[in-house]
Design a protein around this motif. Structure first.
Motif, PDB file in Angstrom:
ATOM      1  N   GLY A 105       0.850  -1.185  -0.134  1.00  0.00           N
ATOM      2  CA  GLY A 105       0.164   0.160   0.068  1.00  0.00           C
ATOM      3  C   GLY A 105       0.941   1.323   0.081  1.00  0.00           C
ATOM      4  N   ILE A 108       9.278  -2.029   4.775  1.00  0.00           N
ATOM      5  CA  ILE A 108       8.554  -0.700   5.262  1.00  0.00           C
ATOM      6  C   ILE A 108       7.212  -0.803   5.858  1.00  0.00           C
ATOM      7  N   GLN A 120       4.214   0.824   8.512  1.00  0.00           N
ATOM      8  CA  GLN A 120       3.550   1.840   9.673  1.00  0.00           C
ATOM      9  C   GLN A 120       3.287   1.011  10.898  1.00  0.00           C
ATOM     10  N   GLY A 142       3.950  -2.353  11.483  1.00  0.00           N
ATOM     11  CA  GLY A 142       4.918  -3.484  11.842  1.00  0.00           C
ATOM     12  C   GLY A 142       4.097  -4.672  11.953  1.00  0.00           C
ATOM     13  N   VAL A 155      -7.350   5.524   9.372  1.00  0.00           N
ATOM     14  CA  VAL A 155      -7.128   4.174   8.512  1.00  0.00           C
ATOM     15  C   VAL A 155      -6.078   4.740   7.508  1.00  0.00           C
ATOM     16  N   LYS A 160      -5.022   7.671  -1.969  1.00  0.00           N
ATOM     17  CA  LYS A 160      -5.752   8.356  -0.936  1.00  0.00           C
ATOM     18  C   LYS A 160      -7.104   8.749  -1.443  1.00  0.00           C
TER      19      LYS A 160
HETATM   20  C1  F6R Z   1      -3.494   3.244   2.995  1.00  0.00           C
HETATM   21  C2  F6R Z   1      -2.662   2.450   3.778  1.00  0.00           C
HETATM   22  C3  F6R Z   1      -2.471   1.065   3.490  1.00  0.00           C
HETATM   23  C4  F6R Z   1      -1.150   0.518   4.405  1.00  0.00           C
HETATM   24  C5  F6R Z   1      -0.832  -0.835   4.077  1.00  0.00           C
HETATM   25  C6  F6R Z   1       0.523  -1.030   4.648  1.00  0.00           C
HETATM   26  O1  F6R Z   1      -3.776   4.558   3.358  1.00  0.00           O
HETATM   27  O2  F6R Z   1      -2.829   2.634   4.956  1.00  0.00           O
HETATM   28  O3  F6R Z   1      -2.223   0.738   2.104  1.00  0.00           O
HETATM   29  O4  F6R Z   1      -0.246   1.479   3.831  1.00  0.00           O
HETATM   30  O5  F6R Z   1      -1.699  -1.795   4.368  1.00  0.00           O
HETATM   31  O6  F6R Z   1       0.299  -1.024   6.194  1.00  0.00           O
HETATM   32  P1  F6R Z   1       1.648  -0.791   7.050  1.00  0.00           P
HETATM   33  O7  F6R Z   1       2.548   0.369   6.365  1.00  0.00           O
HETATM   34  O8  F6R Z   1       1.039  -0.776   8.502  1.00  0.00           O
HETATM   35  O9  F6R Z   1       2.419  -1.997   6.749  1.00  0.00           O
END
Ligand code: F6R
Length: 608
Positions: A302, A347, A349, A351, A399, A485
Motif C-alpha cells: 500500500g 517498510i 507503519q 509493523g 486508517v 488516498k
Molecule cells: C493506505 C494504507 C495502507 C497501508 C498498508 C500497509 O492509506 O494505510 O495501504 O499502507 O496496509 O500497512 P503498513 O504500513 O502498516 O504495513
C-alpha cells in the motif's frame, strides 16, 4: 504519542490519574504507569500493555497519596515492556519523572552518569532525566529540574515529583504539548486537555522553554531565565470528542497537520550537518558491511510500497545501488533473487502487516540481511528484522496513512544519505540534502496554512467519478499515493501513472469530466510534462497541477495550480503529497464518507 497527567490537591491521586490516562487512550499507547508521593516515599506502579493491566496491578494495592503523576507510553526508545514504562526514578528512587518526546543527547548523558556510578534499569532516554535531576537535587526540585534541563537537548513534556517535597509537582515543556489545569483548590498538568476536562475547563498552555511549579496553594509559570511569567488562563470550550482529535474534525486531518512535527521527530538526532551524512546506528552494520551491499530489495504494501518506490529512486540516484521494489504479497511466491549480499528493507507503519512479515521471513530464509523502517516500536516486524530505524511519527489513528508516509520517505532519505556518503555522494551534495531536509517541516507548514485553497478545489471536483494522477521520476510514486488516498476514503475511482504512459492507454479516458492531477515541480523532465498537459487540454480534460513555479505554461494550461515551496528534486515528494492528502480529505468530506474509517479497510492488515 505518549500521554502525561499529574495531580496535586486534596483528593486521592491514583484514581484521578487512571481516569485521566483512560481519557487519552485514543492516542494509542503500549504501556502505562503512575507514581504517588506519600509518607512511604514515591510508590511506582507500571504495566506493559493496556490500561486494564495497570488497573489490575492497582487492585488491592493502590498507593494512597494526594500528589502523583501518570503516563501512557508510546515507545520511541526501548521495547514496550514494564521496565521501560514510565514513571522512571533516579538513583535514590525518591524522584520520579514522566516524559513525552525524545532526548537527543541521552546517549552521552547516560554514559557520563554511568561513569559517575549511576546504574540504569531501563533502555529509555527518560530514565537519564531522572538520574540527572537526582544528581543535581539539593532539597529543591524546581531548581534541580531547571539545572538539569540546561544540559538536555531534544524535545520534552515532563513532570517530576520528589518524595522529599510532598507538596510540589514540577513540569516543563519543549516541543511537546503541556498544560496546567486550574481547579478549585487542586491543580493538574496534562499533555492533553481531555485528561483533565472532567475536573476543570480552566487551563494555562505552556510554551516551549517554560516550566510550571504546582503546589497545593497554586501554581507558578517560569522559564530557565526568569522565575515568574504571567500567563493567561484560558477556558476550554470544546467537547471531549473534539479535544481527542486536537480540535480537528477527524484524525486524518489532525495527522495531516501533524506532519511538520512528525517529520522533525523522524529526523531528530540523525542529521550530521558537518559531514553531510546521517547517523543511523539502528542499521547495526559497519561501514565495511554497508559498502559491500550490491543490491537492495525493498518490500512493503500500500502506502508503504509507494514510499519504497521513492526510496528506490533516491538510492539509485544518490547511492548508485541497484534497487528493486517488491509488493510484499508477491515476494515469497515468485522465487525472489535474494541472497546474503542482498539487503532487504521492509517498510511498515504498523509493523504487523502479514504480507510484509512473511516477506521478511522469506528473505531471512534466503540468507539476506533485513532492515525495517517501522513506526510502531516493538511490533513484530521491528522485532524480527536485523536492524532498522523507527519512524517516530507517533500513533496513526486514521486508517488512511498520511504522516507515516512522509516519515517513511524521510527515513529512506536518511538511509540513502548514509549509504551514498560511503560511496559517490560528495560532502557538499550531502550537506545540501540535509539543509533541504531541515527546511521541510516549515515548508509543509506553509502549505498547510493554505489548506483552504485545496478545500475550495474540492468544492469543484467532489462529484467526479474518476480521476487520473500523473507524475514523473520521484513524483510518479506520489501520483500513485495521491490516487490511493482519493480512492480509499472517497470511493472515487482514481489511478496513478507515469505522465508519459498516459498516451499508451489512459488517454482514452480523458474528456471534460475527467480531472487530471499533474505533479509537476520543475525538474529535468518538466518540459515533457508540459507536453503531457497539452495533450490532456486538447481533449477537454480538467487540469489540476502541483508545481513549484506557476510559469506562463502553467498559467495557460491549468484549471487550478497549487504552488509548493522550492526544494531539492529528491525531496519534492515530502511537499507534493501534502496538497493531495488534503484534496482527498476534503473531497471525501463533501461526499459524506467516513474519513477515519473507510469501508472495508483496516488499519493493520494482519491476514494474508
Ligand atoms: C493506505 C494504507 C495502507 C497501508 C498498508 C500497509 O492509506 O494505510 O495501504 O499502507 O496496509 O500497512 P503498513 O504500513 O502498516 O504495513
Amino acid at each position: 504519542m505518549c500521554g502525561i497527567v499529574g495531580y496535586i490537591g486534596p483528593r486521592q491521586a491514583a484514581g484521578l490519574l487512571v481516569d485521566g490516562l483512560r481519557r487519552m487512550e485514543y492516542r494509542g499507547y503500549d504501556s502505562a504507569g503512575l507514581a504517588i508521593v506519600n509518607g512511604h516515599g514515591v510508590e511506582v506502579v507500571k504495566a506493559a500493555g493496556k490500561l486494564d493491566n495497570l488497573e489490575q496491578r492497582l487492585q488491592g494495592a493502590t498507593p494512597t497519596g494526594t500528589l502523583g503523576i501518570g503516563h501512557t507510553r508510546w515507545a520511541t526508545h526501548g521495547a514496550p515492556t514494564t521496565t521501560n514504562a514510565h514513571p522512571h526514578t533516579d538513583q535514590s528512587g525518591r524522584i520520579a519523572v514522566i516524559h513525552n518526546g525524545i532526548i537527543e543527547n541521552a546517549g552521552a548523558l547516560r554514559k557520563a552518569l554511568e561513569g559517575r556510578g549511576h546504574v540504569f534499569k531501563s533502555e529509555t532516554d527518560t530514565e537519564v532525566l531522572a538520574h540527572l535531576v537526582g544528581e543535581l537535587y539539593a532539597g529543591n526540585l524546581e531548581e534541580a529540574v531547571a539545572a538539569a534541563l540546561r544540559d538536555v537537548d531534544g524535545a520534552y513534556g515532563l513532570a517530576f515529583v520528589s518524595a522529599d517535597e510532598p507538596g510540589v509537582l514540577v513540569a516543563a515543556r519543549k516541543g511537546s504539548p503541556l498544560l496546567v489545569g486550574v481547579g478549585d483548590g487542586e491543580f493538574f498538568v496534562a499533555s492533553d486537555a481531555s485528561a483533565l476536562l472532567e475536573h476543570t475547563r480552566s487551563v494555562v498552555y505552556l510554551d516551549d522553554g517554560e516550566m510550571a511549579v504546582l503546589s497545593r496553594d497554586g501554581y507558578r509559570i517560569r522559564n530557565l531565565e526568569t522565575d515568574f511569567i504571567d500567563k493567561p488562563v484560558n477556558q476550554i470550550e470544546w467537547d471531549l470528542a473534539t479535544i481527542e482529535r486536537g480540535g480537528f474534525d477527524h484524525f486524518m486531518l489532525k495527522e495531516i497537520f501533524e506532519q511538520p512535527e512528525s517529520l522533525e521527530n523522524t529526523l531528530r538526532g540523525h542529521l550530521l550537518d558537518d559531514e553531510g551524512s546521517a547517523r543511523v546506528h539502528g542499521l547495526n552494520m559497519t561501514d565495511d558491511e554497508l559498502k559491500q551491499i550490491n543490491r537492495i530489495v525493498i518490500t512493503a504494501c500500500g502506502t508503504s510500497w509507494h514510499s519504497a518506490l521513492i526510496g528506490e529512486y533516491m538510492l539509485e540516484e544518490l547511492a548508485r545501488i541497484p534497487v528493486e521494489v517488491e509488493y510484499a504479497s508477491e515476494f515469497r511466491y515468485r522465487n525472489p533473487v535474494v541472497d546474503e549480499k542482498t539487503l532487504v528493507i521492509a517498510i511498515s507503519q504498523s509493523g504487523e502487516t502479514a504480507d510484509t512479515l512473511a516477506a521478511i521471513h522469506e528473505a531471512k530464509l534466503r540468507g539476506a540481511r533485513t532492515l525495517g523502517l517501522v513506526n510502531v516500536v516493538g511490533s513484530t516486524i521491528a522485532r524480527e528484522v536485523d536492524g532498522g530505524l523507527y519512524l517516530r511519527a507517533g500513533p496513526e489513528v486514521g486508517v488512511a496513512s498520511t504522516k507515516a508516509f512522509t516519515s517513511q520517505v524521510a527515513a529512506l532519505t536518511l538511509v540513502t544519505l548514509r549509504l551514498a556518503r560511503l560511496r559517490n555522494l560528495g560532502i557538499m551534495q550531502g550537506r545540501a540534502i540535509i539543509e533541504g531536509l531541515r527546511k521541510i517541516p516549515a515548508q509543509i507548514r506553509q502549505i498547510l496554512d493554505r489548506a483552504h485553497e485545496i478545500e475550495a478545489l474540492a468544492d469543484q471536483f467532489w462529484q467526479s467519478n474518476n480521476a487520473l494522477y500523473l507524475g514523473r521520476g520521484v513524483n510518479f510514486p506520489v501520483a500513485l499515493e495521491g490516487a490511493l488516498k482519493l480512492k480509499e476514503i472517497s470511493y472515487i475511482h482514481a489511478e496513478g501513472y507515469p505522465a508519459a504512459e498516459m498516451k499508451h492507454g489512459p488517454i482514452a479516458l480523458i474528456d471534460e469530466n475527467m480531472p487530471v492531477v499533474f505533479i509537476a515541480p520543475k525538474d529535468t523532465v518538466y518540459g515533457k510534462i508540459v507536453s503531457n498537459i497539452e495533450e490532456v487540454k486538447a481533449r477537454g480534460g480538467r487540469v489540476i497541477a502541483i508545481v513549484n513555479e506557476r510559469d506562463a505554461d502553467m498559467a495557460r494550461l491549468t484549471d487550478f495550480c497549487f504552488v509548493i515551496p522550492t526544494t531539492l528534486n529528491v525531496l519534492t515528494p515530502l511537499l507534493t503529497i501534502i496538497p493531495l492528502q488534503l484534496f482527498s480529505y476534503y473531497v471525501a468530506l463533501r461526499r459524506g464518507c467516513n474519513v477515519d474509517q473507510p469501508r472495508n479497510l483496516a488499519k493493520s492488515v494482519t491476514v494474508e
